[in-house]
Design an enzyme around this catalytic site. Structure first.
Site, PDB file in Angstrom:
ATOM      1  N   GLU A  25       0.832  -1.213   0.000  1.00 59.86           N
ATOM      2  CA  GLU A  25       0.000   0.000   0.000  1.00 59.86           C
ATOM      3  C   GLU A  25       0.866   1.263   0.000  1.00 59.86           C
ATOM      4  O   GLU A  25       2.067   1.207   0.282  1.00 59.86           O
ATOM      5  CB  GLU A  25      -0.932   0.015   1.214  1.00 59.86           C
ATOM      6  CG  GLU A  25      -0.212  -0.001   2.555  1.00 59.86           C
ATOM      7  CD  GLU A  25      -1.028   0.594   3.694  1.00 59.86           C
ATOM      8  OE1 GLU A  25      -1.599   1.689   3.524  1.00 59.86           O
ATOM      9  OE2 GLU A  25      -1.078  -0.028   4.761  1.00 59.86           O
ATOM     10  N   LYS A  86      -5.457  10.601   1.127  1.00 57.63           N
ATOM     11  CA  LYS A  86      -5.584   9.251   1.695  1.00 57.63           C
ATOM     12  C   LYS A  86      -6.827   8.628   1.066  1.00 57.63           C
ATOM     13  O   LYS A  86      -7.934   9.104   1.298  1.00 57.63           O
ATOM     14  CB  LYS A  86      -5.706   9.361   3.218  1.00 57.63           C
ATOM     15  CG  LYS A  86      -5.945   8.040   3.933  1.00 57.63           C
ATOM     16  CD  LYS A  86      -6.048   8.255   5.445  1.00 57.63           C
ATOM     17  CE  LYS A  86      -6.642   7.041   6.124  1.00 57.63           C
ATOM     18  NZ  LYS A  86      -6.955   7.277   7.550  1.00 57.63           N
ATOM     19  N   VAL A 106      -5.351   0.286   3.151  1.00 59.87           N
ATOM     20  CA  VAL A 106      -5.522  -1.173   3.040  1.00 59.87           C
ATOM     21  C   VAL A 106      -6.769  -1.471   2.198  1.00 59.87           C
ATOM     22  O   VAL A 106      -6.728  -2.284   1.272  1.00 59.87           O
ATOM     23  CB  VAL A 106      -5.619  -1.823   4.439  1.00 59.87           C
ATOM     24  CG1 VAL A 106      -6.088  -3.271   4.335  1.00 59.87           C
ATOM     25  CG2 VAL A 106      -4.270  -1.744   5.148  1.00 59.87           C
ATOM     26  N   ASP A 138     -16.789   4.941  14.508  1.00 62.87           N
ATOM     27  CA  ASP A 138     -15.541   4.964  13.739  1.00 62.87           C
ATOM     28  C   ASP A 138     -15.024   3.539  13.556  1.00 62.87           C
ATOM     29  O   ASP A 138     -14.367   2.981  14.440  1.00 62.87           O
ATOM     30  CB  ASP A 138     -14.500   5.848  14.428  1.00 62.87           C
ATOM     31  CG  ASP A 138     -13.274   6.074  13.551  1.00 62.87           C
ATOM     32  OD1 ASP A 138     -13.152   5.391  12.511  1.00 62.87           O
ATOM     33  OD2 ASP A 138     -12.443   6.938  13.894  1.00 62.87           O
ATOM     34  N   SER A 140     -13.040   1.272  10.624  1.00 64.12           N
ATOM     35  CA  SER A 140     -12.289   1.412   9.379  1.00 64.12           C
ATOM     36  C   SER A 140     -12.950   0.679   8.225  1.00 64.12           C
ATOM     37  O   SER A 140     -13.435  -0.444   8.375  1.00 64.12           O
ATOM     38  CB  SER A 140     -10.874   0.869   9.565  1.00 64.12           C
ATOM     39  OG  SER A 140     -10.184   0.906   8.332  1.00 64.12           O
ATOM     40  N   ALA A 141     -12.912   1.330   7.066  1.00 67.46           N
ATOM     41  CA  ALA A 141     -13.405   0.681   5.839  1.00 67.46           C
ATOM     42  C   ALA A 141     -12.561  -0.543   5.486  1.00 67.46           C
ATOM     43  O   ALA A 141     -12.987  -1.382   4.686  1.00 67.46           O
ATOM     44  CB  ALA A 141     -13.402   1.683   4.682  1.00 67.46           C
ATOM     45  N   ASP A 142     -11.388  -0.660   6.083  1.00 65.20           N
ATOM     46  CA  ASP A 142     -10.557  -1.856   5.844  1.00 65.20           C
ATOM     47  C   ASP A 142     -11.325  -3.133   6.209  1.00 65.20           C
ATOM     48  O   ASP A 142     -11.197  -4.157   5.535  1.00 65.20           O
ATOM     49  CB  ASP A 142      -9.283  -1.825   6.710  1.00 65.20           C
ATOM     50  CG  ASP A 142      -8.313  -0.716   6.324  1.00 65.20           C
ATOM     51  OD1 ASP A 142      -8.549  -0.040   5.299  1.00 65.20           O
ATOM     52  OD2 ASP A 142      -7.324  -0.529   7.056  1.00 65.20           O
ATOM     53  N   LYS A 159      -3.284  -2.310  15.944  1.00 72.85           N
ATOM     54  CA  LYS A 159      -2.736  -1.528  17.051  1.00 72.85           C
ATOM     55  C   LYS A 159      -3.733  -1.353  18.163  1.00 72.85           C
ATOM     56  O   LYS A 159      -4.932  -1.270  17.912  1.00 72.85           O
ATOM     57  CB  LYS A 159      -2.368  -0.146  16.532  1.00 72.85           C
ATOM     58  CG  LYS A 159      -0.919  -0.017  16.223  1.00 72.85           C
ATOM     59  CD  LYS A 159      -0.640   1.310  15.640  1.00 72.85           C
ATOM     60  CE  LYS A 159      -0.589   1.258  14.142  1.00 72.85           C
ATOM     61  NZ  LYS A 159      -1.619   0.692  13.403  1.00 72.85           N
TER      62      LYS A 159
HETATM   63  N1  PSU Z   1      -1.959   1.411  10.567  1.00 71.14           N
HETATM   64  C1  PSU Z   1      -0.618   1.624  10.551  1.00 71.14           C
HETATM   65  N2  PSU Z   1      -0.076   2.372   9.582  1.00 71.14           N
HETATM   66  C2  PSU Z   1      -0.840   2.891   8.583  1.00 71.14           C
HETATM   67  C3  PSU Z   1      -2.255   2.652   8.597  1.00 71.14           C
HETATM   68  C4  PSU Z   1      -2.766   1.910   9.604  1.00 71.14           C
HETATM   69  O1  PSU Z   1       0.091   1.162  11.412  1.00 71.14           O
HETATM   70  O2  PSU Z   1      -0.302   3.555   7.701  1.00 71.14           O
HETATM   71  C5  PSU Z   1      -3.081   3.181   7.475  1.00 71.14           C
HETATM   72  C6  PSU Z   1      -3.425   2.061   6.486  1.00 71.14           C
HETATM   73  O3  PSU Z   1      -3.377   2.574   5.187  1.00 71.14           O
HETATM   74  C7  PSU Z   1      -4.850   1.709   6.862  1.00 71.14           C
HETATM   75  C8  PSU Z   1      -5.383   3.057   7.255  1.00 71.14           C
HETATM   76  O4  PSU Z   1      -5.587   1.138   5.806  1.00 71.14           O
HETATM   77  O5  PSU Z   1      -4.320   3.663   7.979  1.00 71.14           O
HETATM   78  C9  PSU Z   1      -6.618   2.954   8.105  1.00 71.14           C
HETATM   79  O6  PSU Z   1      -7.178   4.210   8.231  1.00 71.14           O
HETATM   80  P1  PSU Z   1      -8.628   4.377   8.893  1.00 71.14           P
HETATM   81  O7  PSU Z   1      -8.443   3.974  10.304  1.00 71.14           O
HETATM   82  O8  PSU Z   1      -8.943   5.811   8.705  1.00 71.14           O
HETATM   83  O9  PSU Z   1      -9.543   3.465   8.129  1.00 71.14           O
HETATM   84 MN    MN Z   2     -12.042   5.888  10.708  1.00 75.62          MN
END
Ligand code: PSU
Ligand code: MN
Length: 303
Positions: A25, A86, A106, A138, A140-142, A159
């Site tokens: 990514e 992003k 991701v 909140d 994540s879309a992941d 994490k």
């Molecule tokens: N966790 C990490 N490093 C990162 C990310 C997550 O340790 O760079 C990034 C990844 O690209 C992940 C995104 O897909 O943050 C998730 O963001 P959000 O929580 O806004 O969905």
């Molecule tokens: Mn989010």
């Protein structure tokens, strides 16, 4: 569909030769680590994949195309530019239309990797259900992407800026396998363990590859999480990192950080509060994921 994809020469050749390819990514470069460590790490990770017999394909959106495989200059561009977007699932079409620089998360990288027919993807950590999501929603879309897109994500778990228990519940509901590589519990990124037990453990890349093949052959759509603990010598003491995370969360709350800025803010704060130690751990775990991911990609290609 193909008109939106642009493959690097290296990836094109690998495809023709039937060589294993590992997707990477670009948000980890633009929003996950500071410059210049971000670009250095991206290069090292690509080289680890090459040295171990596969070809890296870092994915990003540039000039209206989804790039599958970046040049050295393009890696530098993503590491250095401040205006990189992003990009998650919702943003892909707009970024292509407006020809802006887009770093794929991701979720977005999974979509692009599936379009490019690259089933194995290596990163640091996935997004998940944030603490307090009962109120903020909140999530994540992941996670939603893992529910539907056929790409396996090799990572060091999630994490503890996240609610690991709720993240696992979400993945269970969506039928996403979380396979512990040489571990019975979910690794928590900076640390090798958490109190979340896993139901699937594999100690052989071949078993992981065969599990993925069987799942997808059977048309059980969706991705998989391959959770690979950070090497012992680079892990951080749980008490230290947890205290720092608590502080970072508090600051995010006080500042009213929300939406897509939450994860980058927390990562930056944690790095600052650990005087860079978390960044070092982050770099090492990604390198380790690259080794394990390459072994899985090779095993998968040989099936
Ligand atoms: N966790 C990490 N490093 C990162 C990310 C997550 O340790 O760079 C990034 C990844 O690209 C992940 C995104 O897909 O943050 C998730 O963001 P959000 O929580 O806004 O969905
Ligand atoms: Mn989010």
């Amino acid at each position: 569909m193909k008109q939106y994809l642009s493959f690097s020469e290296e990836v094109k050749e690998a495809k023709l030769a039937g060589k294993p390819i590992v997707a990477l990514e670009s948000t980890i470069i633009s929003h996950g680590m500071p410059y210049p460590q971000n670009v250095e790490t991206a290069r090292i990770v690509e080289d680890i994949i090459r040295e171990n017999g596969a070809v890296p394909a870092t994915i990003a959106i540039i000039d209206g195309k989804i790039k599958i495989g970046l040049s050295d200059e393009e890696l530098e561009l993503f590491g250095k530019s401040s205006g990189v977007a992003k990009v998650s699932r919702r943003d892909i079409g707009y970024l292509i239309a407006t020809k802006q620089l887009g770093a794929t998360t991701v979720a977005a990288t999974m979509i692009c990797a599936e379009l490019a027919e690259i089933p194995i993807f290596v990163t640091g950590g996935i997004g998940g259900v944030h603490r307090g999501a009962e109120a903020t929603m909140d999530i994540s879309a992941d996670l939603e992407e893992l529910a539907k897109t056929n790409v396996a994500v090799v990572c060091a778990g999630a994490k503890s800026i996240l609610d690991l228990g709720l993240t696992m519940e979400y993945l269970e509901t969506k039928g996403v396998p979380v396979i512990g590589y040489e571990t019975d519990v979910l690794p928590a990124f900076y640390t090798r363990t958490s109190d979340v037990e896993l139901t699937i453990r594999a100690d052989e890349p071949g078993v992981i590859a065969e599990s993925l093949k069987a799942k997808w052959d059977l048309k059980i759509d969706g991705g998989a999480v391959i959770a690979n603990p950070i090497p012992e010598e680079h892990a951080m003491p749980a008490s230290e990192i947890n205290a720092v995370i608590a502080k970072a969360l508090q600051e995010a709350d006080e500042k009213g950080i929300h939406g897509k800025d939450v994860t980058p803010f927390l990562l930056g704060k944690v790095k600052e509060l650990t005087a860079g130690k978390s960044l070092e751990a982050n770099i090492e775990l990604v390198k380790h994921n690259a080794r394990v991911g390459t072994a899985i990609a090779k095993a998968y290609q040989n099936l």
